[in-house]
Design an enzyme around this catalytic site. Structure first.
Site, short mmCIF file in Angstrom:
data_model
loop_
_atom_site.label_atom_id
_atom_site.label_comp_id
_atom_site.label_asym_id
_atom_site.label_seq_id
_atom_site.Cartn_x
_atom_site.Cartn_y
_atom_site.Cartn_z
N LYS A 1 7.43 7.01 -2.63
CA LYS A 1 8.21 6.12 -1.60
C LYS A 1 8.83 4.78 -2.14
CE LYS A 1 2.76 5.02 -0.86
NZ LYS A 1 1.73 3.82 -0.59
N TYR B 1 0.17 4.92 9.35
CA TYR B 1 -0.50 4.10 8.31
C TYR B 1 -1.72 3.34 10.07
CZ TYR B 1 1.09 4.85 4.29
OH TYR B 1 1.54 5.07 2.95
N ASN C 1 3.42 1.74 -5.48
CA ASN C 1 2.70 2.41 -5.73
C ASN C 1 2.98 4.07 -5.91
OD1 ASN C 1 1.28 3.49 -3.36
ND2 ASN C 1 -0.41 3.21 -3.83
N HIS D 1 2.24 8.86 -1.54
CA HIS D 1 1.31 8.39 -1.22
C HIS D 1 0.81 10.18 -0.79
CE1 HIS D 1 -1.40 9.17 2.84
NE2 HIS D 1 -0.43 10.01 2.68
N GLU E 1 -1.04 14.32 9.36
CA GLU E 1 0.01 13.22 8.16
C GLU E 1 1.40 14.77 8.26
OE1 GLU E 1 -2.10 10.37 5.34
OE2 GLU E 1 -1.83 11.72 4.89
P1 RTP Z 1 -2.09 6.57 0.50
O1 RTP Z 1 -2.80 6.63 1.70
O2 RTP Z 1 -0.94 5.82 0.14
O3 RTP Z 1 -2.03 7.53 -0.60
O4 RTP Z 1 -2.80 6.01 -1.04
P2 RTP Z 1 -4.36 5.84 -1.22
O5 RTP Z 1 -5.19 6.58 -0.36
O6 RTP Z 1 -4.64 5.94 -2.75
O7 RTP Z 1 -4.73 4.06 -0.40
P3 RTP Z 1 -5.45 3.80 0.73
O8 RTP Z 1 -6.74 3.29 0.22
O9 RTP Z 1 -5.32 4.85 1.78
O10 RTP Z 1 -3.88 2.84 1.29
C1 RTP Z 1 -2.66 3.26 1.68
C2 RTP Z 1 -2.05 2.13 0.39
O11 RTP Z 1 -1.83 1.26 1.37
C3 RTP Z 1 -1.19 0.20 0.26
N1 RTP Z 1 -3.43 -0.91 -0.33
N2 RTP Z 1 -2.03 -1.82 -0.91
N3 RTP Z 1 -2.55 -4.67 -1.45
C4 RTP Z 1 -3.45 -4.47 -1.10
O12 RTP Z 1 -4.70 -4.76 -1.69
C5 RTP Z 1 -3.57 -2.43 -0.93
N4 RTP Z 1 -4.45 -1.85 -0.48
C6 RTP Z 1 -3.46 -0.91 -0.58
C7 RTP Z 1 -1.23 0.93 -1.53
O13 RTP Z 1 0.40 1.64 -1.16
C8 RTP Z 1 -2.68 2.33 -0.47
O14 RTP Z 1 -1.66 3.53 -1.31
MG MG Z 2 -4.81 6.66 1.72
#
Ligand code: RTP
Ligand code: MG
Length: 140
Positions: free
Chosen positions: A11, A51, A114, A117, A128
């Site tokens: 990212k 997204y 973070n 991804h 994806e």
């Molecule tokens: P990713 O998709 O990026 O691999 O991460 P993930 O599955 O662990 O998390 P996901 O729930 O799919 O959320 C996608 C990305 O959105 C951002 N996020 N921000 N501010 C917040 O509360 C929040 N929650 C999620 C994060 O960058 C997350 O990786």
């Molecule tokens: Mg995710």
């Protein structure tokens, strides 16, 4: 165990701090092979498409603005159990919850910024990968 392909993205917070090589080293050291890779500065529209599943979430605007704020590295990773393995070495979404030795524990700045991804399932990975790469760009 099956050989799988998963989609990975480094990212903008990580490209900005010039730590993409260190992150790629973590992936390779875990046995994942980079079989496709390019540097992309995505548009807001592209981030919104990628997204789309999160459209209704309160963080959608912040997330898509951040992801289009600078360059990313998009990748296809190949290896045994690649989807789960990549999620494991990435660590929890929020770096405060991430295990020692994970990428997010060591590089992520916040839950939003973070650093990486990774696809959360094989079906997601297929979608994806196809979003960012043509078939001829993936060279195993
Ligand atoms: P990713 O998709 O990026 O691999 O991460 P993930 O599955 O662990 O998390 P996901 O729930 O799919 O959320 C996608 C990305 O959105 C951002 N996020 N921000 N501010 C917040 O509360 C929040 N929650 C999620 C994060 O960058 C997350 O990786
Ligand atoms: Mg995710």
């Amino acid at each position: 165990m099956a050989i799988e392909r998963t989609f990975s993205m480094i990212k903008p917070d990580a490209t900005k701090r010039n730590v993409t090589g260190k992150i790629i080293d973590r992936l390779e050291s875990a046995g994942l092979r980079v079989v496709a890779q390019k540097r992309v500065w995505m548009s807001l529209r592209e981030a919104e498409g990628f997204y789309a599943e999160h459209k209704a979430r309160p963080f959608f605007g912040e997330l898509t603005e951040f992801m289009s704020s600078g360059p990313t590295i998009v990748q296809v990773l190949e290896g045994e159990n690649a989807v789960a393995k990549n999620r494991e070495i990435m660590g929890a979404t929020n770096p405060a919850d991430a295990d020692e030795g994970t990428i997010r524990k060591d590089f992520a700045l916040s839950i939003g910024e973070n650093s990486v991804h990774g696809s959360d399932a094989l079906e997601t990975a297929k979608r994806e990968i196809a979003y960012w790469f043509s078939e001829t760009e993936v060279v195993g």
